[in-house]
Design an enzyme around this catalytic site. Structure first.
Site, PDB file in Angstrom:
ATOM      1  N   GLN A  91     -30.562  10.654 -26.220  1.00  0.00           N
ATOM      2  CA  GLN A  91     -30.484   9.392 -25.467  1.00  0.00           C
ATOM      3  C   GLN A  91     -31.870   9.033 -24.935  1.00  0.00           C
ATOM      4  OE1 GLN A  91     -26.578   9.270 -22.923  1.00  0.00           O
ATOM      5  NE2 GLN A  91     -27.224  11.415 -23.053  1.00  0.00           N
ATOM      6  N   HIS A 109     -30.747   5.437 -28.210  1.00  0.00           N
ATOM      7  CA  HIS A 109     -31.093   4.344 -27.289  1.00  0.00           C
ATOM      8  C   HIS A 109     -32.461   3.757 -27.577  1.00  0.00           C
ATOM      9  CE1 HIS A 109     -28.093   6.015 -24.085  1.00  0.00           C
ATOM     10  NE2 HIS A 109     -27.488   5.360 -25.049  1.00  0.00           N
TER      11      HIS A 109
HETATM   12  N1  APR Z   1     -32.477  21.040 -16.808  1.00  0.00           N
HETATM   13  C1  APR Z   1     -31.239  20.649 -17.242  1.00  0.00           C
HETATM   14  N2  APR Z   1     -30.608  19.541 -16.796  1.00  0.00           N
HETATM   15  C2  APR Z   1     -31.253  18.788 -15.884  1.00  0.00           C
HETATM   16  C3  APR Z   1     -32.528  19.122 -15.373  1.00  0.00           C
HETATM   17  C4  APR Z   1     -33.142  20.302 -15.880  1.00  0.00           C
HETATM   18  N3  APR Z   1     -34.354  20.698 -15.459  1.00  0.00           N
HETATM   19  N4  APR Z   1     -32.889  18.180 -14.451  1.00  0.00           N
HETATM   20  C5  APR Z   1     -31.869  17.285 -14.398  1.00  0.00           C
HETATM   21  N5  APR Z   1     -30.881  17.660 -15.237  1.00  0.00           N
HETATM   22  C6  APR Z   1     -29.594  16.988 -15.485  1.00  0.00           C
HETATM   23  C7  APR Z   1     -29.013  16.324 -14.260  1.00  0.00           C
HETATM   24  O1  APR Z   1     -28.184  17.240 -13.568  1.00  0.00           O
HETATM   25  C8  APR Z   1     -28.199  15.185 -14.881  1.00  0.00           C
HETATM   26  O2  APR Z   1     -26.864  15.593 -15.157  1.00  0.00           O
HETATM   27  O3  APR Z   1     -29.849  15.953 -16.405  1.00  0.00           O
HETATM   28  C9  APR Z   1     -28.910  14.894 -16.195  1.00  0.00           C
HETATM   29  C10 APR Z   1     -29.672  13.585 -16.179  1.00  0.00           C
HETATM   30  O4  APR Z   1     -28.739  12.547 -16.027  1.00  0.00           O
HETATM   31  P1  APR Z   1     -29.243  11.022 -16.049  1.00  0.00           P
HETATM   32  O5  APR Z   1     -30.399  10.886 -15.115  1.00  0.00           O
HETATM   33  O6  APR Z   1     -28.025  10.177 -15.857  1.00  0.00           O
HETATM   34  O7  APR Z   1     -29.810  10.812 -17.517  1.00  0.00           O
HETATM   35  P2  APR Z   1     -28.973  10.622 -18.851  1.00  0.00           P
HETATM   36  O8  APR Z   1     -27.674  11.354 -18.791  1.00  0.00           O
HETATM   37  O9  APR Z   1     -29.876  10.917 -19.979  1.00  0.00           O
HETATM   38  O10 APR Z   1     -28.678   9.036 -18.841  1.00  0.00           O
HETATM   39  C11 APR Z   1     -28.021   8.523 -19.994  1.00  0.00           C
HETATM   40  O11 APR Z   1     -28.295   6.297 -19.120  1.00  0.00           O
HETATM   41  O12 APR Z   1     -29.600   4.816 -18.020  1.00  0.00           O
HETATM   42  C12 APR Z   1     -29.149   5.171 -19.263  1.00  0.00           C
HETATM   43  O13 APR Z   1     -30.249   4.771 -21.280  1.00  0.00           O
HETATM   44  C13 APR Z   1     -30.302   5.570 -20.148  1.00  0.00           C
HETATM   45  O14 APR Z   1     -30.307   7.266 -21.848  1.00  0.00           O
HETATM   46  C14 APR Z   1     -29.999   7.015 -20.486  1.00  0.00           C
HETATM   47  C15 APR Z   1     -28.515   7.125 -20.235  1.00  0.00           C
END
Ligand code: APR
Length: 236
Positions: A91, A109
């Site tokens: 993503q 994405h």
């Molecule tokens: N190691 C593992 N996981 C982690 C770490 C780490 N060091 N740091 C953060 N996380 C986890 C968090 O706990 C969270 O569950 O990564 C996840 C990040 O979540 P989001 O910030 O929501 O990102 P993501 O899931 O990729 O978002 C999906 O949403 O806004 C849209 O297009 C955008 O691709 C993105 C999509």
């Protein structure tokens, strides 16, 4: 668990967090700094083009300041050494998977290092600044290039290939994603329905944790290399 031949891996912002790229929904998340409606919708692009281009120009420029981490490198090693079918669906719009060496990769994405022409639909590698209004390399139009990012409300890329892989998966692994955004958040259901074993590697339980057969919480730079080592050392 049945023999593993086909592996589908979904990654989210969490896999790039330890490289220094902000996640979206964490305390320092990107969306925390911006209302999504301000920067990641077609309406925002039409209403305030400069703000949207500036937001993505800044994220594109930041790529030069970060490096792949041990989790990206572990997935690239798995991609290189796994004899069966493997697909990494990210993503993320950064290029850290590629820079670590991953090849069997889909950006669902879009990508920061790609431009999309609103006039001819042409997509092309792009590493510059869209605010400078460069001409489309395909049709030559200026003021027509936008970030090649799938905005909210737009169609994610290559869903047919992704769904085909999920229906064949023996193992589905979700890494560093909150499970907040569809269709990616629904992939675990498709994989489970196909009989795949499902594993979540995340810092904390995601919105979909209860749907996984197995979960392991901790930083991706620890959990992902450990999982890849185990998988590659398992005979079979
Ligand atoms: N190691 C593992 N996981 C982690 C770490 C780490 N060091 N740091 C953060 N996380 C986890 C968090 O706990 C969270 O569950 O990564 C996840 C990040 O979540 P989001 O910030 O929501 O990102 P993501 O899931 O990729 O978002 C999906 O949403 O806004 C849209 O297009 C955008 O691709 C993105 C999509």
């Amino acid at each position: 668990m049945r023999d593993i031949h086909t592996i589908v891996i979904l990654t989210g912002a969490g896999i790039s967090a330890e490289s220094g790229l902000a996640t979206f929904r964490g305390p320092d998340g990107l969306w925390e700094g911006h209302r999504v409606e301000d920067v990641c919708t077609p309406e925002a692009l039409a209403r305030d083009r400069a703000t949207v281009l500036r937001f993505y120009d800044a994220r594109r420029a930041a790529l030069a300041t970060v490096q792949p981490n041990a989790a990206h490198r572990a997935l690239a090693r798995l991609d290189r050494d796994w004899p069966g079918t493997l697909l990494i669906v990210t993503q993320n719009v950064d290029d850290l998977h590629e820079r670590a060496g991953a090849r069997r990769l889909i950006h669902i994405h879009g990508e920061l290092l790609s431009s999309l022409c609103q006039s001819c639909g042409g997509r092309a590698s792009f590493a510059g600044t869209l605010l400078d209004d460069p001409a489309c390399p395909a049709c030559g139009r200026t003021a027509a290039l936008r970030p090649d990012i799938v905005f909210f409300g737009e169609i994610p890329y290559r869903m047919d290939e992704i769904e085909a892989a999920l229906t064949q998966a023996d193992l589905f692994v979700s890494i560093g994603t909150s499970g907040a955004v569809y269709p990616a958040a629904g992939f675990v259901r498709l994989a489970s329905a196909a009989g795949a074993h499902t594993l979540e590697l995340n810092l904390e339980p995601s919105a979909g944790s209860a749907l996984f057969d197995e979960v392991d919480y901790g930083p991706a730079t620890q959990s992902v290399p450990a999982w890849v080592d185990t998988l590659l050392s398992t005979p079979g």
